[in-house]
Enzyme design. Structure first.
Site, short mmCIF file in Angstrom:
data_model
loop_
_atom_site.label_atom_id
_atom_site.label_comp_id
_atom_site.label_asym_id
_atom_site.label_seq_id
_atom_site.Cartn_x
_atom_site.Cartn_y
_atom_site.Cartn_z
N ASN A 118 0.83 -1.20 0.00
CA ASN A 118 0.00 0.00 0.00
C ASN A 118 0.87 1.26 0.00
O ASN A 118 1.03 1.91 -1.04
CB ASN A 118 -0.95 -0.03 1.20
CG ASN A 118 -1.99 1.07 1.16
OD1 ASN A 118 -1.84 2.04 0.43
ND2 ASN A 118 -3.04 0.92 1.95
N ASP A 119 1.45 1.57 1.15
CA ASP A 119 2.21 2.82 1.25
C ASP A 119 3.37 2.87 0.26
O ASP A 119 3.70 3.94 -0.25
CB ASP A 119 2.76 3.00 2.67
CG ASP A 119 1.63 3.12 3.68
OD1 ASP A 119 0.54 3.58 3.29
OD2 ASP A 119 1.83 2.75 4.85
N VAL A 120 3.99 1.72 -0.03
CA VAL A 120 5.18 1.73 -0.88
C VAL A 120 4.85 1.97 -2.36
O VAL A 120 5.75 2.12 -3.18
CB VAL A 120 5.99 0.41 -0.76
CG1 VAL A 120 6.49 0.24 0.66
CG2 VAL A 120 5.20 -0.80 -1.20
#
Lengths: 99, 476
Positions: free
Chosen positions: B404-406
């Site tokens: 997600n964040d990456v």
């Protein structure tokens, strides 16, 4: 010429070793950072040498007991570290290589 | 006893350890490197056996004690190495750091009881020179902090213990930094008292405070920051070994310890950079609180385009190149093997398949690479972020599992985002993006991800393993 303080020699060794470590580790491929950590666990178990001197050369029971315990703890890392590194490295195969 | 010969053997062992690290620059040379490491350790241990045998009258009892320790510890270590699951590597590594820390403390205690045995003083002399006292004091305190800190890190990583200190959520209290600072001052004070008097009371008090500090330093750090913590403790365990090397004036211990110490420091730096975090803010433990606030802020549900595994399979079958982005969610679902089968099927259809790995895709540096290697994914299909980021623009499909964040483009586009500036995989530049998640829940940083709402993005909801298996069936 006066003799050099042994601590100074140790500091020289320390600085050079950090320098070597810095350059060698930056060359480690990121894909192998987990095996790197496992093998450094095994290498830092070099303290087993100190523990062996404690277990083998001290004459008092406290020193011997702590020495043996230290040898046992460091041995977990020596065997665990190198073997788990071996296990991981065996998984890294090229395409079409033996399974 | 020829001490020059002993020192030469220790030098050979030290060079072997450098070779072990050097081998890791390439998977092909790595196994030879590991063999060098083992050889170095064997040389070091056998040399020390000969030292004990030569310096002690009737050494049998001492050597039997050493052998007993090696057999018991070695058996446990070998068993752990054989049994551990690759998803549990971070826990094993944390546990092993703690053992080094504790061993360093034990050696320091033994050295204070009888310095002559280590060649620090001449036989019968119990007064340690003040220089060696300082080195013992530093070695002990680094060892003690490494031990207790690693125990807490182990608990947080394994996540199966109910004790509050072992939970992933940070433990914080008012005045935490002042308590830590106060304890550190008392600890150093006791250390100075030990250096001056060489008595047991300040030594024991100092060790106890160091143990407490190790706990206090790690408990405010959240689960998401654990890759940094594990790397940092890796570094500490090396410095502890180097500290013992100084105390015993043993160059091999200093060299090996310094190698490990710098290795851990570099890994900490790499992890911090990949998470866009400064080292000090991780150590001072603010991240957990920040992310809780951010997740509370995200609000209304927005429409996303979702599709089935069969739809996704159709898109991939018509692609020329596919880049797979595996996140830790994939490992949680134990779907690496299924993914490899899917990738093989695509490959057999003449589609170019590659894997893109973000440095913090797993729970420790390089973790995802090992998890893929375990599933027999050939390593030449696996690329690091910097190598592959330029190629997303030409890729037909970016296939994202449990990450997600990456892959959040906000890191590049939105300067106000908490993750602004964090290096990401440029999955948003692919012609089509397929994202598998279990639900629309936010990632570690608790942020909305614009990637999921883009026109070219298709969400495939469901358990990663099930979804991948369905995709593989549909590709045929």
């Amino acid at each position: 010429m006066h003799s050099i303080d042994p601590t100074l020699i140790n500091v020289i060794i320390f600085v050079l070793a950090v320098y070597v470590g810095y350059h060698v580790v930056w060359n480690v491929t990121p894909a192998l950072h987990t095996p790197l950590m496992a093998v450094t666990n095994a290498i830092s178990a070099i303290v087993i040498v100190g523990a062996m001197l404690a277990a083998g050369l001290t004459h008092n029971p406290v020193g011997q007991a702590f020495g043996v315990l230290g040898v046992a703890l460091a041995s977990v890392n020596v065997f665990g570290g190198f073997l788990v590194t071996q296990r991981m490295l065996d998984m890294f195969r090229k395409k079409g290589g033996a399974k | 006893m020829n001490m020059s010969l002993v020192t030469m053997c220790y030098l050979v062992a030290s060079v072997c350890f450098i070779q072990a690290l050097k081998g890791l620059s390439n998977p092909r040379s790595a196994r030879l490197g590991n063999a060098f490491g083992m050889a170095g350790m064997a040389i070091a241990v056998l040399t020390t056996v000969s030292v004990v045998a030569a310096l002690r009258e009737a050494p049998e009892r001492g050597l039997a004690l050493v052998a007993a320790g090696v057999v018991v510890g070695g058996a446990i270590g070998a068993l752990l190495a054989k049994k551990v699951e690759m998803t549990k590597m971070p826990e094993l590594v944390a546990a092993m750091h703690s053992l080094i820390g504790l061993a360093a403390v034990f050696i320091a205690v033994a050295a204070v009881t009888e310095p002559a045995a280590f060649g620090i003083t001449v036989t019968g002399d119990y007064v340690i020179p003040s220089g060696n006292r300082i080195e013992l004091f530093i070695g002990t305190l680094v060892g003690a902090i490494t031990f207790s800190g690693s125990v807490i890190a182990f608990g947080k990583l394994s996540g199966k213990y109910r004790l509050r200190l072992f939970q992933g959520t940070p433990v914080t209290f008012r005045g935490q930094h002042f308590v830590n600072l106060g304890l550190a001052v008392v600890m150093v004070g006791c250390g100075i008292a030990f250096v001056v008097t060489q008595s047991w009371v300040p030594f024991i008090v100092m060790t106890a405070i160091a143990l407490l500090l190790g706990i206090l330093i790690i408990i405010p750090i959240g689960g998401a920051d654990m890759p940094v913590v594990v790397s940092m403790l890796n570094s500490y365990s090396g410095w502890a070994a180097a500290g013992i090397g100084f105390s015993l004036s043993n160059p091999m211990l200093i060299i090996a310890g310094s190698l490990v110490g710098s290795s851990g420091a570099i890994l900490s730096y790499i992890m911090c950079r990949a998470m866009n975090r400064s080292f000090f803010s991780v150590i001072l433990g603010g991240f957990g609180a920040q992310s809780a606030a951010a997740s509370a802020g995200s609000g209304v549900a927005r429409p996303v385009k979702s599709g089935s595994a069969a739809d996704a399979a159709f898109l991939m079958s018509n692609a020329e190149s596919v880049i797979i982005v595996p996140g830790y969610g994939l490992a949680v679902a134990r779907a690496q093997h299924a993914l490899k089968e899917l990738a093989e099927k695509l490959h057999d259809k003449g589609i170019k398949v590659r894997y893109a790995i973000h440095p913090v895709a797993g729970r420790m540096p390089g973790h995802m690479n090992v998890l893929l290697a375990e599933a027999e994914v050939p390593y030449d299909q696996v690329s690091e972020m910097d190598e592959i980021n330029g190629e997303f623009g030409q890729a037909d499909v970016a296939l994202i599992f449990g990450a997600n964040d990456v892959v959040n483009p906000a890191a590049k586009n939105d300067p106000a985002s908490p993750i602004a500036g964090m290096p990401i995989l440029d999955a948003y530049r692919a012609k089509t993006v397929i994202v598998n998640k279990r639900s629309m829940a936010a990632g570690y940083a608790g942020l909305e991800n614009e990637l999921f709402y883009m026109d070219k993005t298709m969400m495939v909801f469901g358990d990663a393993k099930k979804v991948i298996e369905d995709m593989a069936k549909a590709v045929e």
